[in-house]
Design a protein around this motif. Structure first.
Motif, PDB file in Angstrom:
ATOM      1  N   SER A  84       1.007 -11.435  14.659  1.00 26.43           N
ATOM      2  CA  SER A  84       2.384 -11.067  14.995  1.00 26.43           C
ATOM      3  C   SER A  84       2.935  -9.957  14.107  1.00 26.43           C
ATOM      4  CB  SER A  84       3.288 -12.295  14.904  1.00 26.43           C
ATOM      5  OG  SER A  84       3.344 -12.744  13.562  1.00 26.43           O
ATOM      6  N   GLY A  85       2.144  -9.504  13.140  1.00 24.63           N
ATOM      7  CA  GLY A  85       2.598  -8.434  12.256  1.00 24.63           C
ATOM      8  C   GLY A  85       3.618  -8.878  11.226  1.00 24.63           C
ATOM      9  N   GLN A  86       3.652 -10.177  10.958  1.00 28.71           N
ATOM     10  CA  GLN A  86       4.611 -10.725  10.001  1.00 28.71           C
ATOM     11  C   GLN A  86       4.029 -10.724   8.586  1.00 28.71           C
ATOM     12  OE1 GLN A  86       7.798 -11.605  10.927  1.00 28.71           O
ATOM     13  NE2 GLN A  86       7.074 -10.610  12.797  1.00 28.71           N
ATOM     14  N   PRO A  87       4.890 -10.760   7.574  1.00 29.74           N
ATOM     15  CA  PRO A  87       4.390 -10.860   6.195  1.00 29.74           C
ATOM     16  C   PRO A  87       3.530 -12.109   6.015  1.00 29.74           C
ATOM     17  CG  PRO A  87       6.713 -10.295   6.205  1.00 29.74           C
ATOM     18  CD  PRO A  87       6.346 -10.648   7.633  1.00 29.74           C
ATOM     19  N   LEU A  88       2.554 -11.983   5.134  1.00 28.26           N
ATOM     20  CA  LEU A  88       1.629 -13.081   4.878  1.00 28.26           C
ATOM     21  C   LEU A  88       2.129 -13.932   3.722  1.00 28.26           C
ATOM     22  CD1 LEU A  88      -1.699 -11.032   5.140  1.00 28.26           C
ATOM     23  CD2 LEU A  88      -0.363 -12.130   6.966  1.00 28.26           C
ATOM     24  N   ALA A  89       1.911 -15.231   3.798  1.00 25.26           N
ATOM     25  CA  ALA A  89       2.365 -16.149   2.745  1.00 25.26           C
ATOM     26  C   ALA A  89       1.601 -15.945   1.439  1.00 25.26           C
ATOM     27  CB  ALA A  89       2.222 -17.596   3.216  1.00 25.26           C
ATOM     28  N   ASP A  90       0.357 -15.546   1.534  1.00 31.20           N
ATOM     29  CA  ASP A  90      -0.471 -15.315   0.350  1.00 31.20           C
ATOM     30  C   ASP A  90      -0.084 -13.961  -0.248  1.00 31.20           C
ATOM     31  OD1 ASP A  90      -2.698 -14.128  -1.168  1.00 31.20           O
ATOM     32  OD2 ASP A  90      -3.864 -15.863  -0.525  1.00 31.20           O
ATOM     33  N   PRO A  91       0.479 -13.926  -1.468  1.00 35.87           N
ATOM     34  CA  PRO A  91       0.948 -12.664  -2.053  1.00 35.87           C
ATOM     35  C   PRO A  91      -0.146 -11.605  -2.187  1.00 35.87           C
ATOM     36  CG  PRO A  91       1.723 -14.537  -3.344  1.00 35.87           C
ATOM     37  CD  PRO A  91       0.747 -15.070  -2.345  1.00 35.87           C
ATOM     38  N   ARG A  92      -1.349 -12.036  -2.501  1.00 37.43           N
ATOM     39  CA  ARG A  92      -2.444 -11.067  -2.657  1.00 37.43           C
ATOM     40  C   ARG A  92      -2.785 -10.415  -1.320  1.00 37.43           C
ATOM     41  NH1 ARG A  92      -8.282 -10.830  -2.999  1.00 37.43           N
ATOM     42  NH2 ARG A  92      -8.850  -9.351  -4.643  1.00 37.43           N
ATOM     43  N   LEU A  93      -2.931 -11.217  -0.276  1.00 35.56           N
ATOM     44  CA  LEU A  93      -3.246 -10.677   1.040  1.00 35.56           C
ATOM     45  C   LEU A  93      -2.081  -9.882   1.610  1.00 35.56           C
ATOM     46  CD1 LEU A  93      -5.271 -13.642   2.580  1.00 35.56           C
ATOM     47  CD2 LEU A  93      -6.157 -11.514   1.566  1.00 35.56           C
ATOM     48  N   GLU A  94      -0.866 -10.293   1.301  1.00 31.68           N
ATOM     49  CA  GLU A  94       0.305  -9.533   1.753  1.00 31.68           C
ATOM     50  C   GLU A  94       0.343  -8.161   1.088  1.00 31.68           C
ATOM     51  OE1 GLU A  94       3.686  -7.986   3.440  1.00 31.68           O
ATOM     52  OE2 GLU A  94       2.265  -9.477   4.162  1.00 31.68           O
ATOM     53  N   ALA A  95      -0.023  -8.092  -0.189  1.00 30.34           N
ATOM     54  CA  ALA A  95      -0.081  -6.790  -0.872  1.00 30.34           C
ATOM     55  C   ALA A  95      -1.089  -5.879  -0.177  1.00 30.34           C
ATOM     56  CB  ALA A  95      -0.440  -6.977  -2.343  1.00 30.34           C
ATOM     57  N   LEU A  96      -2.192  -6.446   0.253  1.00 22.61           N
ATOM     58  CA  LEU A  96      -3.209  -5.669   0.971  1.00 22.61           C
ATOM     59  C   LEU A  96      -2.685  -5.208   2.328  1.00 22.61           C
ATOM     60  CD1 LEU A  96      -6.107  -4.591   1.195  1.00 22.61           C
ATOM     61  CD2 LEU A  96      -6.758  -6.863   2.068  1.00 22.61           C
ATOM     62  N   ARG A  97      -2.077  -6.122   3.070  1.00 23.88           N
ATOM     63  CA  ARG A  97      -1.521  -5.774   4.392  1.00 23.88           C
ATOM     64  C   ARG A  97      -0.490  -4.667   4.258  1.00 23.88           C
ATOM     65  NH1 ARG A  97       2.544  -6.648   8.086  1.00 23.88           N
ATOM     66  NH2 ARG A  97       3.871  -7.447   6.431  1.00 23.88           N
ATOM     67  N   ALA A  98       0.385  -4.781   3.263  1.00 31.01           N
ATOM     68  CA  ALA A  98       1.415  -3.757   3.038  1.00 31.01           C
ATOM     69  C   ALA A  98       0.774  -2.422   2.666  1.00 31.01           C
ATOM     70  CB  ALA A  98       2.381  -4.225   1.948  1.00 31.01           C
ATOM     71  N   PHE A  99      -0.298  -2.477   1.872  1.00 35.79           N
ATOM     72  CA  PHE A  99      -0.990  -1.251   1.484  1.00 35.79           C
ATOM     73  C   PHE A  99      -1.610  -0.562   2.700  1.00 35.79           C
ATOM     74  CE2 PHE A  99      -4.677   1.103  -0.157  1.00 35.79           C
ATOM     75  CZ  PHE A  99      -4.023   1.954  -1.036  1.00 35.79           C
ATOM     76  N   VAL A 100      -2.208  -1.324   3.593  1.00 36.14           N
ATOM     77  CA  VAL A 100      -2.775  -0.752   4.816  1.00 36.14           C
ATOM     78  C   VAL A 100      -1.684  -0.023   5.591  1.00 36.14           C
ATOM     79  CG1 VAL A 100      -3.851  -1.259   7.055  1.00 36.14           C
ATOM     80  CG2 VAL A 100      -4.641  -2.434   4.992  1.00 36.14           C
ATOM     81  N   HIS A 101      -0.540  -0.673   5.752  1.00 35.19           N
ATOM     82  CA  HIS A 101       0.573  -0.020   6.467  1.00 35.19           C
ATOM     83  C   HIS A 101       1.020   1.247   5.750  1.00 35.19           C
ATOM     84  CE1 HIS A 101       1.363  -2.573   9.864  1.00 35.19           C
ATOM     85  NE2 HIS A 101       1.261  -3.652   9.103  1.00 35.19           N
ATOM     86  N   GLU A 102       1.047   1.204   4.425  1.00 39.56           N
ATOM     87  CA  GLU A 102       1.464   2.377   3.650  1.00 39.56           C
ATOM     88  C   GLU A 102       0.478   3.528   3.816  1.00 39.56           C
ATOM     89  OE1 GLU A 102       4.284   4.348   1.543  1.00 39.56           O
ATOM     90  OE2 GLU A 102       4.449   2.233   2.061  1.00 39.56           O
ATOM     91  N   VAL A 103      -0.803   3.229   3.782  1.00 39.27           N
ATOM     92  CA  VAL A 103      -1.819   4.276   3.993  1.00 39.27           C
ATOM     93  C   VAL A 103      -1.641   4.899   5.369  1.00 39.27           C
ATOM     94  CG1 VAL A 103      -4.304   4.727   4.268  1.00 39.27           C
ATOM     95  CG2 VAL A 103      -3.503   3.282   2.383  1.00 39.27           C
ATOM     96  N   LEU A 104      -1.445   4.075   6.371  1.00 43.68           N
ATOM     97  CA  LEU A 104      -1.265   4.584   7.732  1.00 43.68           C
ATOM     98  C   LEU A 104       0.026   5.386   7.872  1.00 43.68           C
ATOM     99  CD1 LEU A 104      -2.501   1.425   9.618  1.00 43.68           C
ATOM    100  CD2 LEU A 104      -3.596   3.682   9.664  1.00 43.68           C
TER     101      LEU A 104
END
Length: 167
Positions: A84-104
């Motif tokens: 669903s593109g929502q933030p992840l509960a796991d802070p480490r994985l959320e940091a990765l997801r946010a980084f992917v979006h930032e790179v894009l």
């Protein structure tokens, strides 16, 4: 294509369509193999893939990689948030997801604070570059799948089912 067929037990329709350009198919398979061999752990790789897949609206990749996450024993809440593109509960994985979006979003011109945020969650600069590899591989895949109207084959279709609270 034989290796893909052996892995899945059938030849996915998407692979057959990508074979319309043997160069594209070979490029994707090689990039994917390199990404799979990266130092990112399997769940982190799937976070990268699902983030690209949902961003690019590739239902096939979402289905396939929902299945991959489940095979890894990932929590269904993680799967649902990624789908669903929502933030992840796991802070480490959320940091990765946010980084992917930032790179894009920045076409790779990622601000220093975004890189620091990734590093503060235990990832490395090597991992940051491996994220770029994953984005490249799955940009090829998701765009080609959409361009060719790649079908969601039966074995993957069950992973398109709506997620429920019980999932």
């Amino acid at each position: 294509m034989q290796a893909v067929e052996k892995r899945f037990g059938f030849l996915p329709g998407a692979v057959a369509r990508l074979a319309g350009s043997p160069e594209l198919l070979d490029g994707f398979l090689q990039a994917n193999a390199r990404f799979e061999a990266s130092t990112l752990d399997p769940v982190s790789r799937e976070v990268v893939i699902m983030t690209v897949a949902t961003r690019n609206g590739c239902h096939l990749c979402v289905a396939m990689h929902t299945g991959a996450l489940r095979a890894l024993g990932a929590d269904e809440r993680l799967v649902a948030a990624l789908r669903s593109g929502q933030p992840l509960a796991d802070p480490r994985l959320e940091a990765l997801r946010a980084f992917v979006h930032e790179v894009l979003a920045t076409s790779g011109d990622v601000p220093d604070d975004a890189v620091r945020a990734l590093l503060e969650h235990g990832y490395t600069l090597r991992n940051a570059l491996e994220v770029v590899l994953g984005i490249g591989a799955y940009t090829m895949s998701t765009l080609a799948n959409r361009l060719t109207g790649a079908p969601v084959d039966g074995p993957f279709a069950r992973h398109l089912e709506p997620l429920t609270e019980a999932s």
